[in-house]
Design an enzyme around this catalytic site. Structure first.
Site, PDB file in Angstrom:
ATOM      1  N   SER A   2       6.423  -6.970  44.667  1.00  0.00           N
ATOM      2  CA  SER A   2       6.926  -8.331  44.506  1.00  0.00           C
ATOM      3  C   SER A   2       6.200  -9.320  45.415  1.00  0.00           C
ATOM      4  CB  SER A   2       8.433  -8.395  44.791  1.00  0.00           C
ATOM      5  OG  SER A   2       8.691  -8.146  46.163  1.00  0.00           O
ATOM      6  N   CYS A   3       5.630  -8.834  46.495  1.00  0.00           N
ATOM      7  CA  CYS A   3       5.026  -9.697  47.511  1.00  0.00           C
ATOM      8  C   CYS A   3       3.574 -10.023  47.151  1.00  0.00           C
ATOM      9  CB  CYS A   3       5.082  -9.005  48.869  1.00  0.00           C
ATOM     10  SG  CYS A   3       4.139  -9.842  50.170  1.00  0.00           S
ATOM     11  N   PRO A   4       3.220 -11.293  47.045  1.00  0.00           N
ATOM     12  CA  PRO A   4       1.831 -11.633  46.690  1.00  0.00           C
ATOM     13  C   PRO A   4       0.814 -11.212  47.734  1.00  0.00           C
ATOM     14  CG  PRO A   4       3.077 -13.616  47.277  1.00  0.00           C
ATOM     15  CD  PRO A   4       4.061 -12.503  47.161  1.00  0.00           C
ATOM     16  N   TRP A   5       1.188 -11.228  49.008  1.00  0.00           N
ATOM     17  CA  TRP A   5       0.252 -10.806  50.058  1.00  0.00           C
ATOM     18  C   TRP A   5      -0.013  -9.310  49.964  1.00  0.00           C
ATOM     19  CZ3 TRP A   5       4.110 -14.443  51.083  1.00  0.00           C
ATOM     20  CH2 TRP A   5       3.632 -15.733  51.335  1.00  0.00           C
TER      21      TRP A   5
ATOM     22  N   ALA B  57       0.273  -7.521  47.307  1.00  0.00           N
ATOM     23  CA  ALA B  57      -0.444  -7.283  46.055  1.00  0.00           C
ATOM     24  C   ALA B  57      -1.953  -7.457  46.224  1.00  0.00           C
ATOM     25  CB  ALA B  57       0.081  -8.210  44.969  1.00  0.00           C
TER      26      ALA B  57
END
Length: 294
Positions: free
Chosen positions: A28-31, A33
């Site tokens: 869920s976390c863009p960082w 990912a």
């Protein structure tokens, strides 16, 4: 993201060996990912273990399957931890910071190597090249001849896209909201012009800039547009060039698609925060489909 836990943060003084390191991540976390995409682009799955936490951030932080059995959540294979905070306190018993992911763990020393996505992305790009097959070692997402331009665009995306989205979503007044949402879409207008005649942001070459932009754009229609009220336009209807760039990365590059879990993305936003419309914990069905075909 939390502050770096120790002087090993950049990882430049530690040996890189197969099976020594483990990545704790969140879909869920863009960082987080960003790190998953880089790891898979470089073919590091055979050398670095991956554990995915629940998208639902609870009072004790990011949880493993033993504490939250949300589909796609893993158990901690090293210590059976219930939460990521257990790893921080194992590595640093007096740790006073946050309990962020991504988290790169050294299995030999049983300590945190790094919890900063920018550092981990760069480490994955080059630090394991000596043990990788030649075709993977040759992949360079931060080439020397483009570094100045990449650094500029990385900063631009952080300020004009990522931070603008967050400032829009967490604005406490209509005035603050408008001060951020309008420039945000002006920045998307600029990106649309850039990608109109380019395969990738930097031109004909895939770089880490595409990774950093992708993790925001793939979340835009499914989460940011609704949750953060960034709804002047959607990517799929308002920006044809960005939309095509996004779909090509998702459908043609397995590293991007395999690092994208829409259920985790949506649950991570709509069930975590009490602000920005998350108090009801109701996760919207749309958009349908989450990403359109090429």
């Amino acid at each position: 993201m939390s502050s770096r836990p120790d002087t090993q943060a950049h990882g430049s003084d530690i040996p890189f060996r197969p099976a020594r390191y483990h990545l704790y991540s969140s879909s869920s976390c863009p960082w987080a990912a960003q790190c998953l995409i880089m790891l898979r682009l470089k073919g590091l799955e055979d050398y670095i273990g991956i554990t995915t936490v629940s998208p639902r951030l609870g009072k004790d932080g990011w949880a493993f399957a033993s504490a939250d059995s949300f589909p796609g959540t893993d158990s901690d294979p090293l210590y059976g931890s219930r939460n990521v905070r257990d790893l921080y306190t194992r590595s640093h018993p007096h740790w006073k910071g946050g309990f962020a992911v991504p988290l790169l763990w050294d299995r030999k020393t049983e300590r945190i190597v790094n919890n900063n996505a920018n550092d981990i992305v760069r480490m994955f790009n080059s630090s394991f090249n000596d043990i990788l097959p030649p075709d993977k070692a040759r992949i360079d997402m931060y080439p020397a001849e483009l570094r100045d331009d990449i650094d500029y665009m990385t900063h631009w995306i952080k300020e004009k896209i990522t931070n603008a989205i967050l400032k829009t979503g967490f604005a406490k007044s209509s005035m603050r909201y408008c001060e951020n949402v309008i420039p945000l879409f002006e920045s998307f207008d600029e990106l649309e012009r850039v990608l109109r005649d380019r395969e990738y942001v930097m031109g004909s070459r895939l770089t880490e800039v595409d990774i950093k932009l992708y993790v925001d754009v793939i979340r835009f229609d499914t989460a940011y547009c609704q949750y953060f009220k960034c709804n002047m336009r959607t990517i799929r209807r308002g920006y044809p060039s960005i939309h095509l760039w996004l779909r090509k990365l998702y459908w043609r590059n397995p590293a991007f698609q395999s690092s994208t879990d829409f259920d985790h993305i949506k649950n991570g936003f709509f069930t975590t925060f009490d602000t920005c419309g998350g108090a009801t914990r109701v996760v919207p069905i749309g958009p349908v489909p989450h990403i359109e075909p090429l």
